[in-house]
Scaffold this motif. Structure first.
Motif, mmCIF file in Angstrom:
data_model
loop_
_atom_site.group_PDB
_atom_site.id
_atom_site.type_symbol
_atom_site.label_atom_id
_atom_site.label_comp_id
_atom_site.label_asym_id
_atom_site.label_seq_id
_atom_site.Cartn_x
_atom_site.Cartn_y
_atom_site.Cartn_z
ATOM 1 N N THR A 1 0.812 -1.219 0.000
ATOM 2 C CA THR A 1 0.000 0.000 0.000
ATOM 3 C C THR A 1 0.843 1.266 0.000
ATOM 4 O O THR A 1 0.570 2.191 -0.768
ATOM 5 N N LEU A 2 1.841 1.341 0.839
ATOM 6 C CA LEU A 2 2.653 2.557 0.903
ATOM 7 C C LEU A 2 3.384 2.806 -0.406
ATOM 8 O O LEU A 2 3.450 3.943 -0.889
ATOM 9 N N TYR A 3 3.904 1.755 -1.014
ATOM 10 C CA TYR A 3 4.584 1.916 -2.303
ATOM 11 C C TYR A 3 3.576 2.276 -3.397
ATOM 12 O O TYR A 3 3.872 3.090 -4.275
ATOM 13 N N LEU A 4 2.384 1.684 -3.333
ATOM 14 C CA LEU A 4 1.339 2.029 -4.299
ATOM 15 C C LEU A 4 1.002 3.515 -4.247
ATOM 16 O O LEU A 4 0.785 4.152 -5.271
ATOM 17 N N LYS A 5 0.971 4.061 -3.051
ATOM 18 C CA LYS A 5 0.676 5.486 -2.908
ATOM 19 C C LYS A 5 1.803 6.344 -3.503
ATOM 20 O O LYS A 5 1.549 7.421 -4.016
ATOM 21 N N GLN A 6 3.029 5.858 -3.432
ATOM 22 C CA GLN A 6 4.157 6.603 -3.995
ATOM 23 C C GLN A 6 4.119 6.630 -5.519
ATOM 24 O O GLN A 6 4.474 7.634 -6.126
ATOM 25 N N ILE A 7 3.707 5.531 -6.141
ATOM 26 C CA ILE A 7 3.721 5.459 -7.600
ATOM 27 C C ILE A 7 2.323 5.652 -8.196
ATOM 28 O O ILE A 7 2.096 5.350 -9.370
ATOM 29 N N LYS A 8 1.414 6.157 -7.398
ATOM 30 C CA LYS A 8 0.047 6.395 -7.859
ATOM 31 C C LYS A 8 0.072 7.305 -9.083
ATOM 32 O O LYS A 8 0.830 8.264 -9.150
ATOM 33 N N GLY A 9 -0.768 6.992 -10.056
ATOM 34 C CA GLY A 9 -0.810 7.791 -11.267
ATOM 35 C C GLY A 9 0.052 7.239 -12.382
ATOM 36 O O GLY A 9 0.291 7.905 -13.375
ATOM 37 N N THR A 10 0.519 6.001 -12.226
ATOM 38 C CA THR A 10 1.331 5.368 -13.261
ATOM 39 C C THR A 10 0.733 3.998 -13.586
ATOM 40 O O THR A 10 -0.017 3.426 -12.788
ATOM 41 N N TYR A 11 1.079 3.501 -14.752
ATOM 42 C CA TYR A 11 0.622 2.151 -15.104
ATOM 43 C C TYR A 11 1.321 1.104 -14.247
ATOM 44 O O TYR A 11 0.798 0.016 -14.040
ATOM 45 N N ALA A 12 2.492 1.421 -13.736
ATOM 46 C CA ALA A 12 3.192 0.501 -12.832
ATOM 47 C C ALA A 12 2.368 0.281 -11.565
ATOM 48 O O ALA A 12 2.350 -0.821 -11.016
ATOM 49 N N ALA A 13 1.672 1.307 -11.102
ATOM 50 C CA ALA A 13 0.815 1.164 -9.920
ATOM 51 C C ALA A 13 -0.331 0.209 -10.202
ATOM 52 O O ALA A 13 -0.697 -0.609 -9.353
ATOM 53 N N ILE A 14 -0.901 0.304 -11.389
ATOM 54 C CA ILE A 14 -1.993 -0.599 -11.751
ATOM 55 C C ILE A 14 -1.486 -2.034 -11.809
ATOM 56 O O ILE A 14 -2.127 -2.950 -11.291
ATOM 57 N N ARG A 15 -0.320 -2.216 -12.419
ATOM 58 C CA ARG A 15 0.249 -3.576 -12.503
ATOM 59 C C ARG A 15 0.545 -4.143 -11.112
ATOM 60 O O ARG A 15 0.276 -5.305 -10.830
ATOM 61 N N LEU A 16 1.099 -3.323 -10.231
ATOM 62 C CA LEU A 16 1.410 -3.763 -8.873
ATOM 63 C C LEU A 16 0.137 -4.083 -8.093
ATOM 64 O O LEU A 16 0.083 -5.054 -7.344
ATOM 65 N N LEU A 17 -0.887 -3.273 -8.283
ATOM 66 C CA LEU A 17 -2.174 -3.506 -7.621
ATOM 67 C C LEU A 17 -2.757 -4.846 -8.042
ATOM 68 O O LEU A 17 -3.161 -5.654 -7.195
ATOM 69 N N LEU A 18 -2.789 -5.100 -9.327
ATOM 70 C CA LEU A 18 -3.327 -6.366 -9.825
ATOM 71 C C LEU A 18 -2.469 -7.534 -9.357
ATOM 72 O O LEU A 18 -2.998 -8.577 -8.955
ATOM 73 N N ASP A 19 -1.161 -7.358 -9.368
ATOM 74 C CA ASP A 19 -0.250 -8.408 -8.936
ATOM 75 C C ASP A 19 -0.427 -8.730 -7.454
ATOM 76 O O ASP A 19 -0.379 -9.888 -7.054
ATOM 77 N N SER A 20 -0.642 -7.707 -6.632
ATOM 78 C CA SER A 20 -0.790 -7.946 -5.191
ATOM 79 C C SER A 20 -2.068 -8.714 -4.872
ATOM 80 O O SER A 20 -2.164 -9.342 -3.824
ATOM 81 N N LEU A 21 -3.036 -8.671 -5.775
ATOM 82 C CA LEU A 21 -4.273 -9.428 -5.581
ATOM 83 C C LEU A 21 -4.266 -10.741 -6.356
ATOM 84 O O LEU A 21 -5.291 -11.415 -6.453
ATOM 85 N N GLY A 22 -3.119 -11.087 -6.924
ATOM 86 C CA GLY A 22 -2.982 -12.369 -7.602
ATOM 87 C C GLY A 22 -3.696 -12.438 -8.946
ATOM 88 O O GLY A 22 -4.106 -13.513 -9.367
ATOM 89 N N ILE A 23 -3.832 -11.303 -9.611
ATOM 90 C CA ILE A 23 -4.519 -11.277 -10.901
ATOM 91 C C ILE A 23 -3.498 -10.982 -11.994
ATOM 92 O O ILE A 23 -2.901 -9.912 -12.021
ATOM 93 N N ALA A 24 -3.307 -11.944 -12.871
ATOM 94 C CA ALA A 24 -2.429 -11.726 -14.015
ATOM 95 C C ALA A 24 -3.209 -10.927 -15.043
ATOM 96 O O ALA A 24 -4.344 -11.270 -15.372
ATOM 97 N N ALA A 25 -2.628 -9.851 -15.527
ATOM 98 C CA ALA A 25 -3.347 -8.991 -16.465
ATOM 99 C C ALA A 25 -2.382 -8.321 -17.427
ATOM 100 O O ALA A 25 -1.193 -8.183 -17.156
ATOM 101 N N GLU A 26 -2.960 -7.889 -18.541
ATOM 102 C CA GLU A 26 -2.225 -7.142 -19.551
ATOM 103 C C GLU A 26 -2.932 -5.808 -19.727
ATOM 104 O O GLU A 26 -4.159 -5.751 -19.778
ATOM 105 N N ILE A 27 -2.157 -4.744 -19.827
ATOM 106 C CA ILE A 27 -2.739 -3.413 -20.008
ATOM 107 C C ILE A 27 -2.414 -2.958 -21.427
ATOM 108 O O ILE A 27 -1.242 -2.922 -21.826
#
Length: 194
Positions: free
Chosen positions: A78-104
């Motif tokens: 969560t803390l790192y997500l808040k630091q990189i908020k507003g980037t596609y890397a944040a979306i990838r990390l969010l999905l990864d932390s919930l165990g969801i493989a995804a492509e953007i």
């Protein structure tokens, strides 16, 4: 008699009782300190404290429906997500932390309509939606989680980008690895669907 707080004129029996009480108290304090060491660490704290940590970390989204592992992963990042908020890397990390493989896929407009690109119903040639993007989840996602993820992805996305759809699919029911439980569905959650 050295571990006692009583004055010297008390009986030896009273000194022993006082020392025993002191040992029990210090043992209690040691146990409490051991429990408190990890209470703010989402990876080692007791499961019952995860909801409290979510409030303390002010997570942008939370659900009791998440598994314990998903909760721990999300809190840990969560803390790192808040630091990189507003980037596609944040979306990838969010999905990864919930165990969801995804492509953007970024950019909704196709460069040409001469047959080199296949429109899949979401990508339309010449519509000018260069800021749009689609998240294709390749792992099964329950509908409630997909709805929550759509809102969370919009929070973490770049400011000028627009989530056009969250596409999720289920593996074949007859696959043997996945059972139809009524929760996992396939579909598209777009702007008009939620």
């Amino acid at each position: 008699m050295n571990n006692t707080t009583l004055p010297a004129h008390y009986l030896p029996k009273e000194h022993r009782l006082d020392a025993l009480r002191g040992e029990m108290f210090h043992s209690f304090l040691r146990d409490m300190a051991d429990q408190a060491k990890g209470c703010r660490n989402p990876l080692v704290c007791d499961e019952r404290f995860l909801d409290v940590l979510a409030q303390e970390y002010t997570t942008d989204f939370w659900s009791d429906g998440f598994s314990e592992e998903e909760k721990r992963n999300l809190l840990n990042k969560t803390l790192y997500l808040k630091q990189i908020k507003g980037t596609y890397a944040a979306i990838r990390l969010l999905l990864d932390s919930l165990g969801i493989a995804a492509e953007i896929k970024e950019g909704m407009n196709l460069p040409s309509a001469d047959g080199k690109y296949v429109a899949d119903g979401l990508y339309i040639a010449g519509d000018g939606a260069w800021t749009g993007y689609v998240v294709y989840a390749t792992t099964p996602v329950p509908f409630w989680k997909a709805t929550l993820l759509k809102k969370a992805v919009e929070v973490y996305a770049p400011a000028r980008s627009k989530l056009m759809a969250l596409v999720y699919s289920q593996l074949a029911i007859a696959d043997g690895d996945y059972l139809a439980n009524g929760e996992i569905a396939a579909g598209t959650i777009g702007v008009s669907n939620v």
